[in-house]
Scaffold this motif. Structure first.
Motif, mmCIF file in Angstrom:
data_model
loop_
_atom_site.group_PDB
_atom_site.id
_atom_site.type_symbol
_atom_site.label_atom_id
_atom_site.label_comp_id
_atom_site.label_asym_id
_atom_site.label_seq_id
_atom_site.Cartn_x
_atom_site.Cartn_y
_atom_site.Cartn_z
ATOM 1 N N ARG A 150 128.298 -3.289 7.992
ATOM 2 C CA ARG A 150 127.051 -3.842 8.527
ATOM 3 C C ARG A 150 126.135 -2.741 9.047
ATOM 4 N N SER A 171 128.204 -13.832 10.882
ATOM 5 C CA SER A 171 129.317 -14.042 11.810
ATOM 6 C C SER A 171 129.341 -12.995 12.923
ATOM 7 N N ASP A 205 124.075 -6.242 5.449
ATOM 8 C CA ASP A 205 125.548 -6.162 5.454
ATOM 9 C C ASP A 205 126.049 -6.515 4.066
ATOM 10 N N ARG A 242 123.798 -9.154 2.309
ATOM 11 C CA ARG A 242 122.566 -9.693 2.902
ATOM 12 C C ARG A 242 121.461 -8.678 2.628
ATOM 13 N N ARG A 286 123.292 -20.931 1.771
ATOM 14 C CA ARG A 286 124.114 -21.311 2.931
ATOM 15 C C ARG A 286 123.298 -22.120 3.941
HETATM 16 N N1 UDP Z 1 130.764 -12.046 2.559
HETATM 17 C C1 UDP Z 1 131.237 -12.332 1.293
HETATM 18 N N2 UDP Z 1 132.326 -13.125 1.147
HETATM 19 C C2 UDP Z 1 132.994 -13.654 2.199
HETATM 20 C C3 UDP Z 1 132.523 -13.367 3.505
HETATM 21 C C4 UDP Z 1 131.408 -12.570 3.653
HETATM 22 O O1 UDP Z 1 130.663 -11.855 0.307
HETATM 23 O O2 UDP Z 1 134.004 -14.354 1.996
HETATM 24 C C5 UDP Z 1 129.577 -11.194 2.753
HETATM 25 C C6 UDP Z 1 128.360 -11.991 3.191
HETATM 26 O O3 UDP Z 1 127.577 -12.352 2.070
HETATM 27 C C7 UDP Z 1 127.627 -11.003 4.059
HETATM 28 C C8 UDP Z 1 128.717 -10.099 4.629
HETATM 29 O O4 UDP Z 1 129.846 -10.276 3.788
HETATM 30 O O5 UDP Z 1 126.770 -10.201 3.262
HETATM 31 C C9 UDP Z 1 129.064 -10.412 6.072
HETATM 32 O O6 UDP Z 1 129.353 -11.769 6.182
HETATM 33 P P1 UDP Z 1 129.697 -12.435 7.592
HETATM 34 O O7 UDP Z 1 130.951 -11.832 8.111
HETATM 35 O O8 UDP Z 1 128.508 -12.367 8.453
HETATM 36 O O9 UDP Z 1 130.108 -13.897 7.226
HETATM 37 P P2 UDP Z 1 129.242 -15.200 6.922
HETATM 38 O O10 UDP Z 1 128.708 -15.640 8.236
HETATM 39 O O11 UDP Z 1 128.213 -14.817 5.945
HETATM 40 O O12 UDP Z 1 130.288 -16.088 6.339
#
Ligand code: UDP
Ligand code: ADP
Length: 236
Positions: free
Chosen positions: A94, A100, A175, A200, A216
């Motif tokens: 990130r 998250s 991220d 992202r 989403r």
């Molecule tokens: N991400 C992904 N696959 C997953 C979880 C996350 O490709 O199973 C990517 C998501 O698209 C983002 C980054 O990882 O670019 C961080 O995701 P985050 O942990 O914030 O989780 P989210 O809230 O998107 O599930």
């Protein structure tokens, strides 16, 4: 190169065996899922965009010294890659708070970090991909200490390079998630995909979201956003 039997059908891709035991063919679908498969839908044209974008980026990363599974693009949706055993870690890097991270730590989205962060999730749908640290990964024997160090090094290299590629096209890399695998001869390589499904991407001027958050969060315009990134990246 021809597909033989289907080995696996995931949420976004299918994986097929070939006559060569060290190569598989991945086939990208338009299916979109979020929240560990709870939300399902379609983003028309996504499969072709994610396939071609992943290959474009993997070629450029490879040229800069990041080993990848990429071998050959067969068609709009299909690519030959080295068969690997996937290290069951989702590696998340990130640069800016979002998703998250923002939720977990109770901060707003959009805070630009002084240094990138890295975190691991245990790639296990039944458990909901729980967060873990490298000691947990070692305890669970998901990878060796050396492999984890190499994965971290490659993940930060990918971040530096990808941030640069995106900046050239007016996009902030917020991220992303990477997966690594081990080839038959034990080499750790970057696998899976790099696309608006797994990154992202925010327009640097308007801060418009150009990624899967449009799906989403029901923002609309997911197809257009994916096409926009593709157009900027590949001039089409
Ligand atoms: N991400 C992904 N696959 C997953 C979880 C996350 O490709 O199973 C990517 C998501 O698209 C983002 C980054 O990882 O670019 C961080 O995701 P985050 O942990 O914030 O989780 P989210 O809230 O998107 O599930
Ligand atoms: P999911 O399994 O999360 O639903 P996908 O629909 O993207 O995800 O399925 C693709 C599957 O192929 C993933 O499990 C991914 O880890 C795996 N994979 C990616 N690259 C390779 C590779 N080079 N060799 C073998 N498996 C791979």
């Amino acid at each position: 190169m021809e597909k033989t039997t289907q080995l696996y059908e995931g949420k976004a891709k299918k994986v097929y065996a070939t006559e060569d035991p060290n190569l598989v063919i991945v086939s990208y679908k338009d299916d979109a899922t979020a929240f560990n498969g709870l939300k399902k839908g379609t983003i028309t044209g996504k499969g072709a965009i994610n396939n071609r974008m992943t290959n474009n980026l993997m070629r450029r990363l490879e040229a800069k010294g990041v080993p990848t599974h990429f071998v050959e693009e067969l068609s709009d949706r299909e690519t030959v890659v080295k068969k690997v055993s996937i290290v069951p870690l989702e590696v998340i890097v990130r640069n800016i708070s979002a998703g998250s991270f923002a939720k977990r730590y109770g901060v707003e989205e959009g805070i630009v970090f002084d240094e990138p962060t890295i975190e691991f999730s245990y790639k296990n749908d039944d458990l909901g991909d729980p967060l873990l640290n490298s000691y947990h990964a070692l305890a669970l024997k998901l990878a060796t200490r050396e492999e984890i160090e190499l994965i971290k090094k490659y993940a930060f290299m990918v971040n530096d390079l990808l941030k640069g590629f995106m900046k050239e096209i007016g996009i902030d890399l917020v991220d992303f998630k990477l997966e690594f695998g081990k080839t038959a001869d034990g080499q750790i390589v970057l696998a899976d995909e790099i696309s608006p499904d797994t990154c992202r991407l925010w327009d640097e001027k308007t801060h418009e979201k150009l990624d899967k958050d449009r799906f989403r969060r029901d923002l609309g315009g997911a197809e257009e956003a994916y096409e926009e990134v593709m157009r900027r990246l590949m001039g089409e």
